[in-house]
Design an enzyme around this catalytic site. Structure first.
Site, PDB file in Angstrom:
ATOM      1  N   HIS A  42      35.893  35.876  43.078  1.00  0.00           N
ATOM      2  CA  HIS A  42      36.064  35.415  41.695  1.00  0.00           C
ATOM      3  C   HIS A  42      34.947  35.941  40.799  1.00  0.00           C
ATOM      4  CE1 HIS A  42      36.892  31.807  38.830  1.00  0.00           C
ATOM      5  NE2 HIS A  42      37.562  32.877  38.464  1.00  0.00           N
ATOM      6  N   GLU A  45      35.654  39.533  39.954  1.00  0.00           N
ATOM      7  CA  GLU A  45      36.684  39.616  38.907  1.00  0.00           C
ATOM      8  C   GLU A  45      36.068  39.462  37.521  1.00  0.00           C
ATOM      9  OE1 GLU A  45      39.142  36.494  36.643  1.00  0.00           O
ATOM     10  OE2 GLU A  45      39.526  36.275  38.786  1.00  0.00           O
ATOM     11  N   HIS A  46      35.199  38.461  37.353  1.00  0.00           N
ATOM     12  CA  HIS A  46      34.575  38.211  36.047  1.00  0.00           C
ATOM     13  C   HIS A  46      33.661  39.361  35.633  1.00  0.00           C
ATOM     14  CE1 HIS A  46      35.358  33.854  34.914  1.00  0.00           C
ATOM     15  NE2 HIS A  46      36.098  34.051  35.992  1.00  0.00           N
TER      16      HIS A  46
END
Length: 626
Positions: A42, A45-46
């Site tokens: 995650h 992704e950011h």
């Protein structure tokens, strides 16, 4: 379909809403389990996604098994720039894959992850049971504790990029030109067919005979079936024809996932799956690009164009569903299924994850289907004498069939059921976002919800005991509406809180009111949530400017999402943001030159008592309504 030398598949979809859509299978947060730090996927992704919101809209998502990214130009003439923007997330200016994260300021990204966690847990109950039972946590998106391990995380991010392989990447484009094909070939086409670093798969065993009690809006049955093409096609047939049916994957495991409003509905299906009649209409795969993309990246063995199987699904649906029902029946006999029970008692748990989230898991539950489905069945739980009588029901009452055409329901802001539909929309968006079961359109007087539910089914779901309890368990959803009504009506805060089911939010009517800002620009309250909200006014303010504010706040790691509503009063907006840094968010808005008038409320958690404290909100000193 075009396949590059390294195995990357490119599909052209002229009707796609996005300009480019990139899916990467075997790249989700289940890879974090063996790395020992949940949230790496995650966080990556950011870090990767970045764009100029003046010209583009874009988003990305991370699930257990995959990661996906998309970008669309706000103006058609910037189409090729949207493609280049998406490519830049993965490659530098020399078209070399990004693997060096030594100069990235990780602190802001990690605090943004913590704000996202806070937003999701305040708005929804975000608990991933499958990930937890297979070695992860109930939340796997990353927490602020990652700040303690920055050197390790930089190395993990670099290694994670080396997990990429051509055979696991699927790209959708709206239009394919020679220039775009060359761009994709020179960038994504340079990724190795097989990964430079081969990731270790988590050690996964079947989760059998379990009842999980946790906060959720409905009873949900998850039945493990063989991960095969025929079963996938059968599930697609069900998804196109029935509501609240989908699939779940983790590693190579496949589950059929079916939700119900009432307990006896799931019990009927559990004991009578072989006798269930599924009526399948014509299959058109009209499920949207999100759902289609997810098929490719959840099932990387799906190498052909899924639309090639439409004829098979239309001509052989009876055979496909018969085989799936047989597989489900055998799985039930072998206890390869789980049941999720709605439970909203915080003290009722027997297991906690590493983040101290608690759920109640009852293992080795005995389920013994009888030959006669109308007979009594006894389910004995672990160390408990517990039995239920299964009521034989007509199958039409068990499953929620989709209507052949889309239905519209308009709910006024002044309607007493407004909040029920608003919460139901949030539930559908969080659980069934890819299937687009429930969408909304704002009108001047309320919300128009588009759906494929039978009206009786929709009423049953919204008025079911479990959904009502779920709705009551998330007061955070109401805060933004209660305080909006406080600002735009003459009603005081106590009246709004005591009668929150009858909050009037007719923006068209209240646009006739004139709001007078008081001398004090800040008011502190204590509730069950942390947030900043209020009114801001300025000639230079617009929805676009406020969107810029949101992205600036996100880049600073201060919020995950900012809600804004334009009032009928000139140049005036209502804003609301959940945040773990309410002081910093307040100071951000104080420092903005475009804002000439403001009245902001800062909410911190009330740690002393459970009651919300709105005592600072005196109507006569906060604002004036004329």
């Amino acid at each position: 379909m075009i396949q590059l030398n390294n195995g990357i598949r490119i599909f052209v979809n002229h009707s796609m809403k996005k300009d480019i859509y990139i899916g990467i299978s075997d790249f989700g947060f289940e890879k974090d389990i063996n790395d020992g730090i949940l949230g790496i996927a995650h966080l990556l992704e950011h870090i990767l996604i970045s764009f100029d919101n003046k010209y583009f809209n874009a988003n990305a998502s991370t699930s257990r098994t995959y990661m996906s990214f998309w970008c669309v130009a706000l103006q058609k003439r910037h189409y090729e720039d949207a493609i280049r923007t998406a490519i830049s997330w993965f490659f530098d200016k020399k078209y070399i894959l990004k693997t060096d994260f030594s100069r990235i300021v990780l602190e802001n990204y990690i605090t943004e992850l913590e704000n996202e966690y806070y937003y999701r847990t305040e708005m929804y109950h975000c608990m991933d049971v499958l990930a937890y039972l297979y070695g992860g946590d109930l939340y796997n998106g990353g927490r602020i504790t990652m700040l303690e391990r920055l050197p390790e995380i930089r190395n993990m991010l670099s290694n994670r990029m080396k997990f990429l392989s051509g055979k696991n990447i699927v790209i959708f484009v709206k239009r394919l030109t020679n220039n775009i094909l060359t761009l994709l070939t020179n960038t994504f086409g340079s990724i190795p067919k097989y990964p430079i670093i081969i990731p270790l798969d988590p050690q996964i065993q079947d989760a059998r005979r379990k009842i999980i009690m946790m906060p959720c809006p409905f009873y949900t049955l998850l039945i493990q079936v063989d991960n095969t093409m025929n079963n996938l096609l059968a599930i697609i047939c069900l998804v196109e024809n029935y509501n609240l049916i989908d699939y779940e994957t983790i590693s190579d495991k496949l589950y059929v996932c079916i939700s119900f409003a009432n307990e006896d509905q799931y019990e009927y299906l559990l004991y009578n799956i072989k006798d269930m009649d599924f009526n399948i209409n014509r299959i058109e795969l009209d499920l949207g690009e999100d759902y289609i993309m997810n098929l490719y990246i959840n099932f990387p063995w799906l190498k052909n164009d899924i639309f090639e199987y439409i004829h098979t699904m239309n001509t052989k649906s009876a055979m496909l569903l018969a085989d799936l029902k047989k597989n489900m029946h055998n799985s039930i006999l072998e206890h390869k299924f789980m049941i999720i029970y709605p439970s909203f008692t915080k003290l009722l748990y027997n297991i906690t994850d590493k983040q101290n989230h608690g759920i109640l898991v009852v293992g080795d539950v005995s389920f013994t289907p009888e030959k006669d489905p109308s007979m009594h069945h006894s389910n004995k739980e672990n160390n408990n004498n517990y039995s239920k009588t299964v009521t034989k029901r007509k199958s039409k009452y068990v499953m929620y069939r989709k209507t052949p055409t889309t239905n519209n329901i308009v709910i006024d802001y002044t309607d007493s059921s407004f909040f029920d539909y608003a919460t139901f929309y949030h539930v559908m968006k969080s659980k069934y976002e890819k299937t687009n079961l429930f969408s909304r359109l704002k009108t001047s007087t309320g919300m128009c919800y588009k759906h494929c539910f039978d009206n009786d089914d929709l009423n049953e779901l919204i008025n079911s005991d479990t959904f009502i309890r779920y709705n009551s368990s998330k007061p955070a959803v109401l805060y933004q509406y209660i305080l909006l009504a406080y600002f735009v009506t003459e009603r005081d805060i106590k009246e709004l809180v005591d009668y929150k089911d009858a909050i009037e939010l007719d923006m068209k009517y209240y646009s006739k009111n004139k709001i007078l800002f008081g001398k004090n620009t800040r008011y502190d309250i204590r509730t069950k949530s942390m947030f900043v909200c209020g009114l801001i006014k300025g000639r230079k303010l617009s929805e676009k400017v406020i969107t810029d504010y949101m992205w600036k706040l996100k880049s600073l790691g201060l919020i995950y999402y900012l809600t804004s509503i334009k009032l009928g009063i000139s140049n005036t907006f209502y804003i609301f943001a959940f945040t773990i840094f309410p002081e910093k968010v307040y100071n951000f808005f104080v420092g903005l030159k475009e804002i000439t008038n403001r009245c902001l409320i800062v909410s911190n958690k009330n740690t002393k008592i459970e009651e919300d404290d709105y005592s600072s909100l005196n109507k006569q000193i906060v604002i004036g309504i004329k």
